[in-house]
Design an enzyme around this catalytic site. Structure first.
Site, PDB file in Angstrom:
ATOM      1  N   ASP A 176       0.847  -1.187   0.000  1.00 43.41           N
ATOM      2  CA  ASP A 176       0.000   0.000   0.000  1.00 43.41           C
ATOM      3  C   ASP A 176       0.886   1.242   0.000  1.00 43.41           C
ATOM      4  OD1 ASP A 176      -3.222   0.489   0.968  1.00 43.41           O
ATOM      5  OD2 ASP A 176      -1.834   2.194   1.094  1.00 43.41           O
ATOM      6  N   ILE A 177       0.486   2.242  -0.781  1.00 38.06           N
ATOM      7  CA  ILE A 177       1.271   3.475  -0.928  1.00 38.06           C
ATOM      8  C   ILE A 177       1.220   4.328   0.347  1.00 38.06           C
ATOM      9  CG2 ILE A 177      -0.511   5.027  -1.865  1.00 38.06           C
ATOM     10  CD1 ILE A 177       1.524   5.697  -4.120  1.00 38.06           C
ATOM     11  N   GLN A 211     -14.529   2.205   1.327  1.00 35.24           N
ATOM     12  CA  GLN A 211     -13.810   1.868   0.091  1.00 35.24           C
ATOM     13  C   GLN A 211     -13.499   3.139  -0.700  1.00 35.24           C
ATOM     14  OE1 GLN A 211     -15.888  -0.959  -2.410  1.00 35.24           O
ATOM     15  NE2 GLN A 211     -14.112  -1.234  -3.768  1.00 35.24           N
ATOM     16  N   SER A 212     -12.246   3.278  -1.123  1.00 41.17           N
ATOM     17  CA  SER A 212     -11.863   4.458  -1.905  1.00 41.17           C
ATOM     18  C   SER A 212     -11.368   4.100  -3.303  1.00 41.17           C
ATOM     19  CB  SER A 212     -10.796   5.275  -1.172  1.00 41.17           C
ATOM     20  OG  SER A 212      -9.615   4.524  -1.002  1.00 41.17           O
ATOM     21  N   HIS A 224     -10.030  -5.286  -3.393  1.00 40.15           N
ATOM     22  CA  HIS A 224      -8.698  -5.513  -2.820  1.00 40.15           C
ATOM     23  C   HIS A 224      -8.811  -5.977  -1.382  1.00 40.15           C
ATOM     24  CE1 HIS A 224      -9.824  -1.266  -2.524  1.00 40.15           C
ATOM     25  NE2 HIS A 224      -9.211  -1.228  -1.360  1.00 40.15           N
ATOM     26  N   LEU A 225      -7.943  -6.897  -1.040  1.00 37.88           N
ATOM     27  CA  LEU A 225      -7.820  -7.404   0.329  1.00 37.88           C
ATOM     28  C   LEU A 225      -6.615  -6.723   0.964  1.00 37.88           C
ATOM     29  CD1 LEU A 225      -8.537  -9.710   2.464  1.00 37.88           C
ATOM     30  CD2 LEU A 225      -6.731 -11.022   1.336  1.00 37.88           C
ATOM     31  N   HIS A 226      -6.860  -5.997   2.063  1.00 33.48           N
ATOM     32  CA  HIS A 226      -5.738  -5.421   2.815  1.00 33.48           C
ATOM     33  C   HIS A 226      -5.162  -6.520   3.714  1.00 33.48           C
ATOM     34  CE1 HIS A 226      -6.813  -1.003   2.285  1.00 33.48           C
ATOM     35  NE2 HIS A 226      -7.996  -1.538   2.035  1.00 33.48           N
TER      36      HIS A 226
HETATM   37  P1  AMP Z   1      -9.732   1.268   0.312  1.00 39.55           P
HETATM   38  O1  AMP Z   1      -9.841   2.584   1.041  1.00 39.55           O
HETATM   39  O2  AMP Z   1     -10.092   0.082   1.114  1.00 39.55           O
HETATM   40  O3  AMP Z   1     -10.435   1.348  -1.030  1.00 39.55           O
HETATM   41  O4  AMP Z   1      -8.175   1.086   0.039  1.00 39.55           O
HETATM   42  C1  AMP Z   1      -7.508   1.656  -1.041  1.00 39.55           C
HETATM   43  C2  AMP Z   1      -6.050   1.612  -0.693  1.00 39.55           C
HETATM   44  O5  AMP Z   1      -5.304   1.808  -1.864  1.00 39.55           O
HETATM   45  C3  AMP Z   1      -5.613   2.697   0.307  1.00 39.55           C
HETATM   46  O6  AMP Z   1      -5.067   2.083   1.476  1.00 39.55           O
HETATM   47  C4  AMP Z   1      -4.567   3.480  -0.478  1.00 39.55           C
HETATM   48  O7  AMP Z   1      -3.498   3.932   0.327  1.00 39.55           O
HETATM   49  C5  AMP Z   1      -4.127   2.486  -1.525  1.00 39.55           C
HETATM   50  N1  AMP Z   1      -3.587   3.036  -2.750  1.00 39.55           N
HETATM   51  C6  AMP Z   1      -4.103   4.041  -3.494  1.00 39.55           C
HETATM   52  N2  AMP Z   1      -3.336   4.254  -4.574  1.00 39.55           N
HETATM   53  C7  AMP Z   1      -2.325   3.350  -4.520  1.00 39.55           C
HETATM   54  C8  AMP Z   1      -1.209   3.070  -5.359  1.00 39.55           C
HETATM   55  N3  AMP Z   1      -0.976   3.747  -6.478  1.00 39.55           N
HETATM   56  N4  AMP Z   1      -0.365   2.081  -4.972  1.00 39.55           N
HETATM   57  C9  AMP Z   1      -0.588   1.393  -3.840  1.00 39.55           C
HETATM   58  N5  AMP Z   1      -1.632   1.607  -3.016  1.00 39.55           N
HETATM   59  C10 AMP Z   1      -2.478   2.574  -3.354  1.00 39.55           C
END
Ligand code: AMP
Ligand code: ZN
Length: 114
Positions: free
Chosen positions: A30-31, A94-95, A100-102
């Site tokens: 994760d970034i 969700q963003s 995706h699975l964290h």
């Molecule tokens: P969610 O909020 O569950 O949809 O998680 C989306 C995740 O994607 C967040 O934890 C972000 O930090 C991560 N994210 C967004 N853009 C990137 C990227 N380019 N590379 C890696 N992780 C990312």
């Protein structure tokens, strides 16, 4: 050309710190990590959220979670424990709208989640 950020990571048109990949999933750090280990596991195929999975996707969902276990081993948190999170929809936080699975580990996780 897809507009989906995570599809672009699958296609390698934007960079990511890859941790694991196989025929069905790709995993990358994760970034904006929320723990020492914070890796995302995504299906190669675009699926908007876990709510969009069909009965026929039971294998994909299982594969995603078993890949999460592999990541926990790769990252060295398998013995200390870890947390899987799948945020779904607006209230779920969700963003990015590609399933995706964290995989979070390396510290004690609080409960209840925020
Ligand atoms: P969610 O909020 O569950 O949809 O998680 C989306 C995740 O994607 C967040 O934890 C972000 O930090 C991560 N994210 C967004 N853009 C990137 C990227 N380019 N590379 C890696 N992780 C990312
Ligand atoms: Zn996508």
């Amino acid at each position: 050309m897809t507009e989906c950020l995570f599809c672009k990571i699958v296609e390698r048109t934007i960079p990511a710190a890859l941790v694991y990949e196989d025929e069905l999933v790709v995993a990358f750090d994760d970034i904006n990590p929320q723990a020492q280990t914070h890796t995302l596991v995504i299906p190669r195929r675009h699926v908007t959220s876990v709510a969009d999975l069909q009965d026929s996707d039971v294998g994909l969902l299982g594969h995603l979670m078993l890949a999460g276990n592999k990541i926990a081993k790769i990252k060295g948190v398998a013995d200390t424990g870890y947390r899987f999170v799948i945020n779904t929809g607006v209230h779920g936080g969700q963003s990015v709208f590609h399933l995706h699975l964290h995989v979070l580990g390396g510290r004690h996780m609080a409960w209840p989640p925020g």
